[in-house]
Design a protein around this motif. Structure first.
Motif, short mmCIF file in Angstrom:
data_model
loop_
_atom_site.label_atom_id
_atom_site.label_comp_id
_atom_site.label_asym_id
_atom_site.label_seq_id
_atom_site.Cartn_x
_atom_site.Cartn_y
_atom_site.Cartn_z
N ALA A 66 0.88 -1.32 0.17
CA ALA A 66 0.08 0.17 -0.10
C ALA A 66 1.00 1.11 0.06
N VAL A 67 1.95 1.27 0.64
CA VAL A 67 2.86 2.12 0.97
C VAL A 67 3.61 2.69 -0.31
N ALA A 68 4.14 1.49 -0.90
CA ALA A 68 4.96 1.59 -1.99
C ALA A 68 4.00 1.83 -3.09
N PHE A 69 2.84 1.50 -3.46
CA PHE A 69 1.75 1.92 -4.32
C PHE A 69 1.55 3.32 -4.46
N VAL A 70 1.18 3.69 -3.15
CA VAL A 70 0.80 5.07 -3.12
C VAL A 70 2.18 6.27 -3.48
N GLU A 71 3.53 5.72 -3.13
CA GLU A 71 4.45 6.53 -3.44
C GLU A 71 4.71 6.53 -4.98
N GLU A 72 4.44 5.39 -5.64
CA GLU A 72 4.37 5.51 -6.94
C GLU A 72 3.28 6.33 -7.99
N THR A 73 2.35 6.24 -7.17
CA THR A 73 1.16 6.97 -8.06
C THR A 73 0.28 8.11 -7.50
N GLY A 74 0.66 8.37 -6.25
CA GLY A 74 0.40 9.44 -5.32
C GLY A 74 -1.34 9.59 -5.18
N GLU A 75 -1.97 8.30 -4.91
CA GLU A 75 -3.32 8.13 -4.77
C GLU A 75 -3.78 7.16 -4.15
N ALA A 122 -16.89 -1.69 -3.47
CA ALA A 122 -18.14 -1.27 -3.75
C ALA A 122 -19.46 -1.37 -2.80
N ALA A 123 -19.18 -2.44 -1.93
CA ALA A 123 -20.04 -2.69 -0.92
C ALA A 123 -20.08 -1.89 0.31
N SER A 124 -19.08 -0.96 0.50
CA SER A 124 -18.89 0.11 1.63
C SER A 124 -19.96 1.16 1.29
N PRO A 125 -20.37 1.59 2.61
CA PRO A 125 -21.30 2.45 2.51
C PRO A 125 -20.81 3.99 2.22
N ALA A 126 -19.54 4.12 2.38
CA ALA A 126 -18.67 5.29 2.27
C ALA A 126 -17.32 5.04 2.01
N ALA A 127 -16.58 6.08 1.34
CA ALA A 127 -15.40 6.10 0.87
C ALA A 127 -14.57 7.18 0.68
N LEU A 128 -13.53 7.47 1.17
CA LEU A 128 -12.58 8.60 0.86
C LEU A 128 -11.75 8.54 -0.37
N GLU A 129 -11.85 9.37 -1.21
CA GLU A 129 -10.91 9.26 -2.28
C GLU A 129 -9.41 10.48 -1.85
N CYS A 130 -8.60 10.05 -2.01
CA CYS A 130 -7.29 10.84 -1.42
C CYS A 130 -6.14 11.02 -2.29
N LYS A 131 -5.27 12.16 -2.47
CA LYS A 131 -4.12 12.18 -3.12
C LYS A 131 -3.07 12.63 -2.14
N LEU A 132 -1.87 11.77 -2.47
CA LEU A 132 -0.68 11.99 -1.32
C LEU A 132 -0.10 13.30 -1.20
N LEU A 133 0.04 13.54 0.27
CA LEU A 133 0.69 14.71 0.81
C LEU A 133 2.08 14.21 0.90
N SER A 134 2.30 13.39 1.78
CA SER A 134 3.52 12.98 2.17
C SER A 134 3.82 11.76 2.64
N VAL A 135 4.82 10.91 2.64
CA VAL A 135 5.19 9.75 3.20
C VAL A 135 6.35 9.75 4.11
N GLN A 136 6.39 9.45 5.23
CA GLN A 136 7.27 9.90 6.38
C GLN A 136 7.63 8.61 6.82
N GLN A 137 9.08 8.39 7.13
CA GLN A 137 9.36 7.35 7.88
C GLN A 137 9.49 7.83 9.45
N LEU A 138 8.99 7.13 10.34
CA LEU A 138 9.15 7.61 11.37
C LEU A 138 10.35 7.23 12.36
N VAL A 139 10.71 8.26 13.05
CA VAL A 139 12.11 8.37 13.95
C VAL A 139 11.63 8.43 15.39
N ASP A 140 12.50 7.73 16.04
CA ASP A 140 12.43 7.77 17.74
C ASP A 140 13.01 8.91 18.10
N LEU A 141 12.90 9.00 19.61
CA LEU A 141 13.55 9.95 20.43
C LEU A 141 15.26 10.27 20.21
#
Length: 201
Positions: A66-75, A122-141
């Protein structure tokens, strides 16, 4: 009791963190690769983070398709998980080989989106269509990176099944959305109550 998450010195059979941060909405994310491959997977680290503009986020433990595909296409799209779709949602969490359709595996049909290329459930009663803002790798303290990835997307389209619009509002109870709790537990929204905010300056 109190314990250190770094030491995991709670003495319990399971880390209670996810049981405390609960209930969590489930982001049922559909992403599409540059080649047109479609991935459908549920994320319990998901939520809305802004209304102006509408922004949602999901976070993946490991850089999954999911993350890799969103990075590729931005959606991506996010379909609402309901009690009626709980078992199918669970089926889409299976670690299938890349290229295997989670939609087919779970017996789900796709519906075309309006503003983005990835479809919605298709069977879900609601859905959000989104465009990518950013992908961030998490960093600890300590500044150490982890194999955890947060995706932020702006909502550019919102689908609602007309059957779930009542008196000008989305009928949440009628949809019976499901949330993730701790361990193997889930919660169902089957009633609501309202509280008015107090007046203030």
């Amino acid at each position: 009791m109190i314990y250190s998450p770094a030491l995991q010195d709670h003495g319990l059979g399971h880390d209670p963190f996810k049981a405390i941060v609960t209930p969590r909405p489930i982001g049922w994310i559909t992403a599409m690769s540059a080649k047109g491959e479609v991935n459908l997977s549920p994320y319990s680290f998901f939520n809305a983070v802004s209304t102006r503009p509408h922004i949602v986020m999901f976070s993946s433990e490991g850089k999954k398709d999911a993350v890799a595909f969103v990075e590729e296409t931005g959606e991506f799209t996010c379909s609402l998980v309901t009690k009626a779709l709980l078992q199918q949602m669970n089926q889409t969490s299976a670690p299938l080989p890349r290229g295997t359709s989670e939609y087919g595996h779970a017996g789900l049909e796709m519906a075309a989106s309006t503003f983005v290329r990835p479809p919605r459930v298709a069977a879900s009663p609601a859905a959000l269509e989104c465009k990518l803002l950013s992908v961030q790798q998490l960093v600890d303290l300590d500044g150490n990176t982890s194999d955890r990835w947060m995706v932020l997307g702006q909502v550019v389209g919102i689908f609602m099944d007309d059957a779930f619009i009542k008196d000008g509002r989305f009928d949440t109870v009628a949809a019976h959305p499901v949330a993730r709790c701790g361990y193997a537990d889930y919660a169902e929204v089957d009633h609501l109550f309202s509280i008015q905010r107090p007046p203030g300056g």
